[in-house]
Design a protein around this motif. Structure first.
Motif, PDB file in Angstrom:
ATOM      1  N   GLU A 108      15.726  -4.069  -5.512  1.00  0.00           N
ATOM      2  CA  GLU A 108      14.469  -3.303  -5.433  1.00  0.00           C
ATOM      3  C   GLU A 108      14.116  -2.906  -4.008  1.00  0.00           C
ATOM      4  N   GLU A 109      14.237  -3.845  -3.093  1.00  0.00           N
ATOM      5  CA  GLU A 109      13.850  -3.579  -1.696  1.00  0.00           C
ATOM      6  C   GLU A 109      14.703  -2.477  -1.079  1.00  0.00           C
ATOM      7  N   PHE A 112      13.861   0.941  -2.713  1.00  0.00           N
ATOM      8  CA  PHE A 112      12.571   1.462  -2.247  1.00  0.00           C
ATOM      9  C   PHE A 112      12.674   1.967  -0.810  1.00  0.00           C
ATOM     10  N   GLU A 113      13.320   1.197   0.035  1.00  0.00           N
ATOM     11  CA  GLU A 113      13.450   1.600   1.446  1.00  0.00           C
ATOM     12  C   GLU A 113      14.184   2.932   1.557  1.00  0.00           C
ATOM     13  N   SER A 116      12.009   5.878   0.090  1.00  0.00           N
ATOM     14  CA  SER A 116      10.807   6.246   0.850  1.00  0.00           C
ATOM     15  C   SER A 116      11.125   6.846   2.219  1.00  0.00           C
ATOM     16  N   LEU A 124       6.232   9.239  -5.401  1.00  0.00           N
ATOM     17  CA  LEU A 124       5.854   8.186  -4.455  1.00  0.00           C
ATOM     18  C   LEU A 124       4.759   8.652  -3.493  1.00  0.00           C
ATOM     19  N   ASN A 128      -0.360   3.908  -3.432  1.00  0.00           N
ATOM     20  CA  ASN A 128       0.497   2.741  -3.243  1.00  0.00           C
ATOM     21  C   ASN A 128       1.925   3.072  -3.696  1.00  0.00           C
ATOM     22  N   ARG A 130       4.850   1.760  -3.058  1.00  0.00           N
ATOM     23  CA  ARG A 130       5.686   0.631  -3.474  1.00  0.00           C
ATOM     24  C   ARG A 130       5.378   0.238  -4.917  1.00  0.00           C
ATOM     25  N   GLU A 131       4.095   0.160  -5.249  1.00  0.00           N
ATOM     26  CA  GLU A 131       3.711  -0.192  -6.618  1.00  0.00           C
ATOM     27  C   GLU A 131       4.197   0.873  -7.600  1.00  0.00           C
TER      28      GLU A 131
END
Length: 187
Positions: A108-109, A112-113, A116, A124, A128, A130-131
């Motif tokens: 996930e990390e 997401f990184e 984004s 996105l 929020n 990330r959420e």
């Protein structure tokens, strides 16, 4: 059940590396490359964020479905899809006919990184990100898992390493992916 088509179809979350890996696969196999996002952008003549702004996610998804339907299963190619293409059952049916479905996954990390970085992902852009990303991921994970013939974790691999891993797994399944060859049907 329909036999598998002749293409390599990349699915997965934004940030999984589908576009970059697709280009690596194209170089290695010499097959044509089609990115459904590029087809949609070409059809509208504006960027994906502009499409979402002007036509909404629904308008984008309709165009995405149309782009997918226009691909012929008999023609071998590398097909890169948008992360949300699995949300529509009618897309899932088309994807299954196009070829071997490869799910590019990751932790996930990392996903997401990567997702984004560009700051141009319409889904996105809220309060929020990330959420929002985590909700999308949780919604889509079971769909990717159900559809994929092959899963590759891209978290710690380069795009080239992912492409090599895909081709290796395809060879183990007895599928030859040189230009002009076909992927045999499976039962």
């Amino acid at each position: 059940m329909n036999p598998l088509g002749k293409s390599i179809v990349l699915i997965g979350m934004m940030g999984a590396g589908k576009s970059c890996v697709g280009r690596c696969l194209q170089r290695r196999t010499k097959l044509a490359l089609v990115d459904t996002d590029d087809v949609v952008v070409s059809k509208f003549g504006i960027s994906i964020p502009e499409i979402f702004s002007k036509y909404g996610e629904q308008g984008f998804r309709e165009a995405e479905t149309q782009a997918l339907r226009e691909l012929a299963p008999a023609k071998p190619r590398i097909i890169v899809t948008g992360g949300g293409i699995v949300l529509r059952e009618k897309n899932v049916d088309v994807l299954k006919r196009l070829g071997v479905i490869v799910w590019l996954d990751g932790n996930e990390e990392t996903l997401f990184e990567r997702a984004s970085r560009a700051r141009t992902r319409p889904l996105l852009q809220g309060e929020n990100p990330r959420e929002a990303f985590m909700q999308l991921l949780q919604q889509r994970l079971p769909l990717y898992a159900k559809l994929a013939h092959i899963r590759i974790d891209t978290s710690v691999l380069t795009d080239e390493e992912v492409a090599v891993a895909i081709l290796s797994k395809l060879r183990k399944l007895g599928r030859n992916l040189e230009a002009g060859s076909s992927i045999p049907a499976t039962t």
